[in-house]
Scaffold this motif. Structure first.
Motif, PDB file in Angstrom:
ATOM      1  N   THR A  45       0.802  -1.230   0.000  1.00 18.70           N
ATOM      2  CA  THR A  45       0.000   0.000   0.000  1.00 18.70           C
ATOM      3  C   THR A  45       0.832   1.276   0.000  1.00 18.70           C
ATOM      4  O   THR A  45       0.267   2.360  -0.109  1.00 18.70           O
ATOM      5  CB  THR A  45      -0.934   0.028   1.220  1.00 18.70           C
ATOM      6  OG1 THR A  45      -0.142  -0.018   2.422  1.00 18.70           O
ATOM      7  CG2 THR A  45      -1.891  -1.167   1.203  1.00 18.70           C
ATOM      8  N   GLY A  56      -5.158   4.002  -2.208  1.00 19.67           N
ATOM      9  CA  GLY A  56      -6.010   4.805  -1.336  1.00 19.67           C
ATOM     10  C   GLY A  56      -7.489   4.624  -1.619  1.00 19.67           C
ATOM     11  O   GLY A  56      -8.297   4.491  -0.694  1.00 19.67           O
ATOM     12  N   LEU A  59      -8.570   1.167  -0.456  1.00 18.23           N
ATOM     13  CA  LEU A  59      -8.670   1.158   1.004  1.00 18.23           C
ATOM     14  C   LEU A  59      -9.957   1.831   1.460  1.00 18.23           C
ATOM     15  O   LEU A  59     -10.645   1.327   2.365  1.00 18.23           O
ATOM     16  CB  LEU A  59      -7.457   1.858   1.613  1.00 18.23           C
ATOM     17  CG  LEU A  59      -7.431   2.002   3.136  1.00 18.23           C
ATOM     18  CD1 LEU A  59      -7.497   0.638   3.820  1.00 18.23           C
ATOM     19  CD2 LEU A  59      -6.187   2.762   3.573  1.00 18.23           C
ATOM     20  N   GLY A  60     -10.290   2.965   0.853  1.00 20.97           N
ATOM     21  CA  GLY A  60     -11.529   3.642   1.225  1.00 20.97           C
ATOM     22  C   GLY A  60     -12.751   2.779   0.998  1.00 20.97           C
ATOM     23  O   GLY A  60     -13.682   2.757   1.816  1.00 20.97           O
ATOM     24  N   ARG A  63     -12.966   0.008   3.597  1.00 16.56           N
ATOM     25  CA  ARG A  63     -13.487   0.558   4.862  1.00 16.56           C
ATOM     26  C   ARG A  63     -15.007   0.705   4.807  1.00 16.56           C
ATOM     27  O   ARG A  63     -15.688   0.494   5.813  1.00 16.56           O
ATOM     28  CB  ARG A  63     -12.827   1.901   5.160  1.00 16.56           C
ATOM     29  CG  ARG A  63     -11.344   1.779   5.509  1.00 16.56           C
ATOM     30  CD  ARG A  63     -10.751   3.112   5.912  1.00 16.56           C
ATOM     31  NE  ARG A  63     -11.395   3.641   7.110  1.00 16.56           N
ATOM     32  CZ  ARG A  63     -11.080   4.807   7.667  1.00 16.56           C
ATOM     33  NH1 ARG A  63     -10.143   5.572   7.120  1.00 16.56           N
ATOM     34  NH2 ARG A  63     -11.698   5.218   8.755  1.00 16.56           N
ATOM     35  N   VAL A 115      -2.374  -1.932   7.400  1.00 16.84           N
ATOM     36  CA  VAL A 115      -2.437  -0.482   7.543  1.00 16.84           C
ATOM     37  C   VAL A 115      -3.417  -0.147   8.674  1.00 16.84           C
ATOM     38  O   VAL A 115      -4.472  -0.789   8.818  1.00 16.84           O
ATOM     39  CB  VAL A 115      -2.863   0.193   6.228  1.00 16.84           C
ATOM     40  CG1 VAL A 115      -1.811  -0.007   5.169  1.00 16.84           C
ATOM     41  CG2 VAL A 115      -4.203  -0.329   5.741  1.00 16.84           C
ATOM     42  N   GLU A 117      -5.550   2.106   9.122  1.00 13.01           N
ATOM     43  CA  GLU A 117      -6.881   2.570   8.753  1.00 13.01           C
ATOM     44  C   GLU A 117      -7.926   1.455   8.746  1.00 13.01           C
ATOM     45  O   GLU A 117      -9.134   1.715   8.816  1.00 13.01           O
ATOM     46  CB  GLU A 117      -6.851   3.236   7.373  1.00 13.01           C
ATOM     47  CG  GLU A 117      -6.080   4.532   7.314  1.00 13.01           C
ATOM     48  CD  GLU A 117      -4.611   4.333   7.004  1.00 13.01           C
ATOM     49  OE1 GLU A 117      -3.976   5.297   6.551  1.00 13.01           O
ATOM     50  OE2 GLU A 117      -4.105   3.203   7.196  1.00 13.01           O
ATOM     51  N   GLU A 119      -8.335  -0.658  11.098  1.00 10.68           N
ATOM     52  CA  GLU A 119      -8.834  -0.749  12.475  1.00 10.68           C
ATOM     53  C   GLU A 119      -9.308  -2.163  12.814  1.00 10.68           C
ATOM     54  O   GLU A 119     -10.426  -2.371  13.284  1.00 10.68           O
ATOM     55  CB  GLU A 119      -9.961   0.264  12.704  1.00 10.68           C
ATOM     56  CG  GLU A 119      -9.518   1.704  12.499  1.00 10.68           C
ATOM     57  CD  GLU A 119     -10.642   2.702  12.694  1.00 10.68           C
ATOM     58  OE1 GLU A 119     -11.830   2.303  12.577  1.00 10.68           O
ATOM     59  OE2 GLU A 119     -10.354   3.881  12.944  1.00 10.68           O
TER      60      GLU A 119
END
Length: 218
Positions: A45, A56, A59-60, A63, A115, A117, A119
């Motif tokens: 990443t 990015g 990843l968004g 999420r 990463v 992000e 969580e």
């Protein structure tokens, strides 16, 4: 049709040929799904890494899917990474020769950590896989069977490598595989598109992420 004509087919013509030949059917959704997040760690990443790229947007979208499934208690989440001992004792010579970057994937290093992000929650499994497929030489199959899973939603990277390989294994083991197109990525746009085409034709259903989210919310 001559060999030259076959090799010159565009994607739509090839898809038409596949459909006529009995490829590119739909697997659909089963009764219970799990979300797989493949290799969203530092090595993949961060663009400055040897095998990294800007993921990015991917990843968004992952999420977004995590936000949906974490509101439920019946859709488990499984993360994967790739990691090896610093001694290379668990890294065969052939693998090192074919993919020299694997020598940098040392267990405990930033390269193999998810990463932040994402969580990751304590109850969400994290699997270290030694090869491209999340099923190969891991306990993923046991995790899915124990929870009555029949459908895997496959996200992460890379489309042409670990995503494709995981989808192939899912089909081999009898799981339905769903790939949200916007939640997988690759360091090469052409490899990404070719990967999605082959995955959709042979191993899984590639769907728009909005359709996947809508289904998971139901």
């Amino acid at each position: 049709m001559t060999a030259v004509q076959i090799h010159g087919l565009g994607n739509q013509a090839l898809l038409d040929q596949y459909l006529a030949a009995g490829f590119a059917g739909r697997v659909g959704w089963g009764e219970r799904a799990a979300l797989l997040v493949i290799d969203m760690a530092g090595a993949w990443t961060r663009p400055e890494e040897m095998i990294g790229s800007d993921l990015g947007a991917v990843l968004g979208n992952i999420r977004r899917l995590l936000d949906v499934v974490r509101q439920r208690d019946d859709v488990p989440v499984v993360f994967t990474t790739m990691a090896y001992d610093a001694s290379y004792s668990d890294l065969p010579v052939v693998t090192r020769l074919k993919t020299p970057h694997s020598e940098r994937m040392i267990r405990g290093s930033e390269r193999v950590r998810l990463v932040p992000e994402l969580e990751r929650r304590p109850h969400e499994a994290l699997i270290e896989k030694p090869r491209a497929s999340a099923f190969f030489n891991t306990n993923l199959l046991g995790i899915l069977i124990a929870q009555g899973i029949d459908t895997v939603v496959v996200t992460g990277c890379s489309t042409s490598g670990c995503i494709r390989s995981t989808c192939e294994s899912a089909l081999d083991y009898g799981f339905r595989a769903i790939v949200p197109a916007e939640a997988v990525g690759d360091r090469s746009a052409s490899a990404h598109e070719a990967g999605l085409f082959d995955i959709n034709a042979r191993y899984a259903d590639v769907l728009p992420i909005e359709e996947v989210i809508a289904h998971l919310r139901r």
